[in-house]
Design an enzyme around this catalytic site. Structure first.
Site, PDB file in Angstrom:
ATOM      1  N   LYS A 183       0.832  -1.120   0.001  1.00 31.49           N
ATOM      2  CA  LYS A 183      -0.004   0.067   0.099  1.00 31.49           C
ATOM      3  C   LYS A 183       0.971   1.333  -0.071  1.00 31.49           C
ATOM      4  O   LYS A 183       1.359   1.427   0.969  1.00 31.49           O
ATOM      5  CB  LYS A 183      -0.921  -0.169   1.064  1.00 31.49           C
ATOM      6  CG  LYS A 183      -2.003   1.098   0.913  1.00 31.49           C
ATOM      7  CD  LYS A 183      -2.425   1.745   2.404  1.00 31.49           C
ATOM      8  CE  LYS A 183      -1.305   2.861   2.563  1.00 31.49           C
ATOM      9  NZ  LYS A 183      -1.292   4.111   1.765  1.00 31.49           N
ATOM     10  N   GLU A 259       9.945   1.166  10.398  1.00 26.96           N
ATOM     11  CA  GLU A 259      10.820   2.304   9.967  1.00 26.96           C
ATOM     12  C   GLU A 259       9.939   3.679  10.192  1.00 26.96           C
ATOM     13  O   GLU A 259       9.196   4.028   9.432  1.00 26.96           O
ATOM     14  CB  GLU A 259      11.265   2.287   8.788  1.00 26.96           C
ATOM     15  CG  GLU A 259      12.259   0.786   8.545  1.00 26.96           C
ATOM     16  CD  GLU A 259      13.647   0.815   9.025  1.00 26.96           C
ATOM     17  OE1 GLU A 259      14.114   1.935   9.504  1.00 26.96           O
ATOM     18  OE2 GLU A 259      14.280  -0.421   9.252  1.00 26.96           O
ATOM     19  N   CYS A 293      14.016  10.447   6.394  1.00 33.19           N
ATOM     20  CA  CYS A 293      13.933  10.336   7.852  1.00 33.19           C
ATOM     21  C   CYS A 293      15.497  10.351   8.460  1.00 33.19           C
ATOM     22  O   CYS A 293      15.659  10.678   9.710  1.00 33.19           O
ATOM     23  CB  CYS A 293      13.290   8.924   7.961  1.00 33.19           C
ATOM     24  SG  CYS A 293      14.209   7.779   6.981  1.00 33.19           S
ATOM     25  N   GLU A 390      10.725  16.669  13.573  1.00 33.58           N
ATOM     26  CA  GLU A 390      11.098  16.486  12.392  1.00 33.58           C
ATOM     27  C   GLU A 390      11.135  17.652  11.411  1.00 33.58           C
ATOM     28  O   GLU A 390       9.632  17.897  11.338  1.00 33.58           O
ATOM     29  CB  GLU A 390      10.614  15.156  11.775  1.00 33.58           C
ATOM     30  CG  GLU A 390      11.305  14.022  11.490  1.00 33.58           C
ATOM     31  CD  GLU A 390      10.801  12.678  10.768  1.00 33.58           C
ATOM     32  OE1 GLU A 390       9.585  12.647  10.923  1.00 33.58           O
ATOM     33  OE2 GLU A 390      11.441  12.081  10.110  1.00 33.58           O
TER      34      GLU A 390
END
Ligand code: NAD
Length: 486
Positions: A183, A259, A293, A390
């Site tokens: 997906k 992750e 990331c 982030e």
């Protein structure tokens, strides 16, 4: 459509891929794919729902026994063909990534090559699935350990690396003998669908790889995680969604590889080679326009070199050519969407309000497109939101430090633990600091950690398990112990 696109697939693959067939969604729904450089839709893709997701699970389940029984050498050769086909079409894959993700073409070419490498690496790993045989301490029995494919695997991927995050999961799953339902992120479905077409051309049997795009990720993934035929979830995305999916997966005790988000510190000691540190910072910060990331999120620079490092970094950032990702010479494309750009700008504004100085950048340019300029902030106050969240954009906040202990404490002061960067010419210091950093990956005098042959992954709230290397294969294998005597 941009005239610069010369090699993108025609027609685009815009249907769901289930059981080896291209088909519309059961309810015929579709979702637009937007070019972040213009803010305009340039394609639409079938948008599946729960029924389509469960059809894909059924197909993966039917295909599972034969694929698990396919000789490893044969699985390896199919993956190797996928590597070769993808490598032959690298420009086409890269241009499609640019269209739907926005990143600059050089970044997209880098991603496409990196993505293809996972097929090559796992072609090689498919024939290296080992076991173990031991004599029990009593001497009477044998402990035979074998590894078997874990079973039908649900793979959920983000938009920031639409090709690499897919192949980093499909490669090891197929090598291990698992069948999958992928997906992809709703923002970037076209690359995933092209990869499915490449895998089919490489000889992957029907049902082994299925791709279901959806606008309703929550219900579709939840339904799959509650289907007893599913045995594995491999997720890459935000920590926030990862936590939701871990809870969903708990109902059936599904094995999870996660992750998740990062907040990478980049440490520069006064004894560092500053040329190398700035060059490394440009890679660690600006690969993928900061939408990674592993992106360096916070720069901690030792006091004696802090001003010089910041000035040099700002000068290098200013050199970057910003523009639509496919324009010749572009080094920095737009961010993925308006929400992403606004979030980056809010963090920058917060830092400036708190007393930081913008050495370059810091202002949102006029549209169209979701552009943000390369930005360097100095004098960022400890506790500023930009150091804790982030950023996911081309912004480098710099903070100075005095002692090694202070730098390590600041670096570790986060719930995340994915990647960290250290620059020093003192090897003993480099290794000592690397050991004390609470991160799954440390780059020592390097600006890049990603390597298909290395175990990629985080600690703390950055994730569970590893992708890439041999470890990535183990995530898709279940250990079976056969107690025996002869
Ligand atoms: P996201 O968590 O919003 O989405 C990731 C995927 O999950 C997408 O496919 C999305 O459609 C799907 N999703 C969203 N909500 C869902 C739900 N309720 N149930 C099931 N699926 C759902 O993340 P994103 O914005 O696409 O990607 C950026 C994030 O991914 C960043 O936090 C980044 O750090 C992380 N990331 C991590 C790694 C890594 O290897 N650790 C690599 C790349 C990106």
């Amino acid at each position: 459509m941009s005239e610069l696109i010369t090699t993108h697939p025609d027609p685009l693959f815009t249907d769901l891929f289930v059981d080896g067939q291209w088909r519309p969604a059961a309810d015929k729904a579709r979702v637009d794919v937007v070019d972040p450089a213009t803010g305009e839709a340039f394609a639409s893709v079938a948008a599946g729902d729960v029924a389509d997701a469960l059809d894909a699970v059924a197909a993966a389940h039917r295909a599972a026994p034969a694929w698990a029984a396919t000789p490893p050498r044969e699985r390896a050769e199919i993956l190797r063909r996928a590597y070769e086909l993808m490598t032959a079409r690298l420009t086409e894959v890269a241009e499609l990534i640019v269209r739907e993700n926005g990143k600059a073409l050089p970044d997209a070419l880098g991603e496409a090559g990196y993505a293809a490498e996972f097929f090559r690496w796992y072609a090689e790993e498919a024939v290296r699935i080992d076991g173990d045989l031991r004599i029990a301490p009593s001497g009477a029995n044998r402990i035979l350990v074998t590894r078997q494919p874990i079973g039908v695997s649900v793979l959920v991927t983000p938009w920031n690396f639409p090709a690499a995050m897919a192949t980093r999961k499909i490669g090891p799953a197929l090598a291990a003998g698992c069948t999958v339902v992928l997906k992809p992120a709703t923002e970037t479905p076209l690359t995933a669908l092209l990869i499915a077409a490449i895998l089919a051309e490489a000889g992957v049997p029907d049902g082994v790889v299925n791709v279901v795009v959806t606008r309703r990720s929550g219900p579709a993934v939840s339904a799959m995680l509650h289907d007893p035929r599913v045995r594995k979830l491999s997720f890459t995305g935000s920590t926030e969604v990862g936590v939701v999916l871990l809870k969903e997966a708990a109902d059936q005790v599904i094995s999870c590889s996660m992750e998740l988000g990062g907040n990478a510190p980049f440490l520069v000691f006064a004894d560092a080679d500053l040329d190398q540190a700035v060059a490394g910072a440009m890679v660690a910060k600006m690969r993928n326009g900061g939408e990674a990331c592993t992106a360096a999120n916070r720069f901690y620079v030792q006091e004696p070199v802090a001003a010089e490092f910041s000035a040099r970094l700002a000068a290098a950032m200013e050199q970057l050519a910003t523009g639509p990702g496919l324009d010749p010479g572009t080094q920095l494309g737009p961010l993925v969407n308006a929400a992403a750009r606004d979030k980056v700008h809010d963090l920058v504004r917060g830092a400036l309000d708190g007393g930081a100085t913008a050495l370059t950048g810091g202002a949102v340019p006029e549209g169209p497109g979701y552009f943000y300029p390369p930005t360097v902030l100095s004098g960022v106050r400890a506790g500023a939101a930009i150091l804790g969240e982030e950023i996911f954009g081309p912004v480098a906040p710099v903070v100075s430090f005095t002692t090694e202990d202070e730098a390590i404490a600041a670096a570790n002061d986060t719930p995340y633990g994915l990647a960290a960067y250290v620059y020093t010419t003192d090897l003993a210091r480099g290794l000592r600091v690397s050991e004390r950093l609470e991160f799954g990956m440390v780059a020592l005098n390097r600006g890049l950690v990603s390597d298909p042959a290395a175990p990629f992954g985080g600690v703390k709230q950055s994730g569970l398990g590893r992708e890439g290397g041999h470890d990535g294969l183990l995530e898709f294998l279940e250990t079976k112990y056969i107690a025996t005597s002869w």
